[in-house]
Design an enzyme around this catalytic site. Structure first.
Site: not given
Length: 310
Positions: A11, A129, A165-166, A168
């Site tokens: 989320s 990405c 998240g990115t 990590a």
């Protein structure tokens, strides 16, 4: 026509942006459940306000929900480490999995390059990405060249658009993108660099692609690149070239030396891209989110279209 229900695990920035895209733009998908592990996360709160069922118990909590039965596709926007367990559980239950982490359990998938080759796979990986932005350009050069000994990409994104998240997964980002440049883009050797830019005001995502090729003229490469840009823009409207492709001939009198490869003579192409986001969740500077979530949604829509034709 009934839509295909999906669950999004994660989320954070990517998961929330994907949820909004699905609800606004998808041709065939319907939100089933938004899943997180932080009950106070903005993504779960936003999902509840939009009338979407939520779960703060992670994958285990999702599997225990009655909605799980109707879920056909699971998007994972968590971490490479967590995805392994998530994928095992989802695939065992007969769900299709789209992996937005760098785990790369399933094949690397970049929609305009190789999506049709992986429609039978239970798990596909959306690379990163930077990979989604640059691999189409690497492939555009490779498809008109006799060989592509080397390709290097530099992805520069705003620090504000890089969630936990990115951050990590930085090591996995570079490793996964480098490998996908080779396996999907077609380069003999690939290298990827990511830059988290702290500039204020935040800058739009920028990507630079350098390729070293043989057997293709500049005009053919430029035409192939421009055609590929149009393909990517069909699902990421903010994707564009910043300027015309730049070329440099590397002659025998001054060859390039590439570590792990040797010397190179041929044609160097420099491709400069900008990816502006659709601002569905974060502002337009977060093109890195937009291209990942747009590619993931395009993949799921294509899966459903194939099921409808079967």
């Amino acid at each position: 026509m009934a839509r295909t229900k999906i669950a999004i695990i994660g989320s954070g920035n990517i998961g929330t942006d994907l949820m909004i895209k699905v609800m606004r733009n998808s041709r065939h998908l319907e939100m089933g459940v938004m899943v997180g592990i932080d009950p106070a996360s903005d993504g779960l709160a936003r999902a509840r306000r939009m009338g979407v069922a939520t779960c703060d118990g992670g994958m285990e909590g999702l599997v225990a929900m009655p909605e799980w039965t109707d879920i056909r596709i699971v998007f994972d926007a968590t971490s490479a480490y967590a995805h392994r367990r998530h994928s095992e559980m989802a695939v065992a239950a007969g769900k299709q999995v789209i992996d937005l982490t760098p785990a790369a359990i399933g094949p690397y998938t970049v929609p305009p390059v190789n999506l049709d080759s992986h429609l039978d796979q239970p798990n596909v990986n959306m690379v990163t990405c930077g990979g989604q932005a640059t691999i189409p350009m690497v492939h555009a050069v490779r498809r008109v060249a006799a060989s592509l000994p080397y390709a290097e990409i530099v992805a520069s994104i705003s620090s504000r658009s890089a969630g936990p998240g990115t951050r990590a997964n930085i090591d996995e980002f570079t490793q996964t993108t480098s490998r996908a440049i080779e396996l999907v883009g077609g380069a003999d050797r690939g290298k990827a660099i990511i830059v988290l830019n702290p500039a204020e005001p935040p800058l739009i995502m920028r990507d630079t692609v350098y390729t070293l090729s043989r057997g293709a003229e500049p005009e053919a490469i430029a035409e192939s690149v421009e055609a590929m840009v149009r393909e990517v823009r069909s699902y990421v409207p903010g994707y564009r070239l910043k300027q015309k492709v730049q070329f440099e001939r590397i002659g025998d009198n001054d060859p390039l030396r590439i570590p792990g490869y040797g010397t190179f003579t041929g044609l160097k192409s420099s491709i400069f891209l900008e990816v502006e986001g659709a601002a569905h969740y974060l502002p337009a500077y977060a093109g890195n989110l937009d291209i990942m979530t747009s590619a993931a949604m395009a993949t799921a829509d294509r899966w459903v279209e194939r099921m409808l034709r079967a």
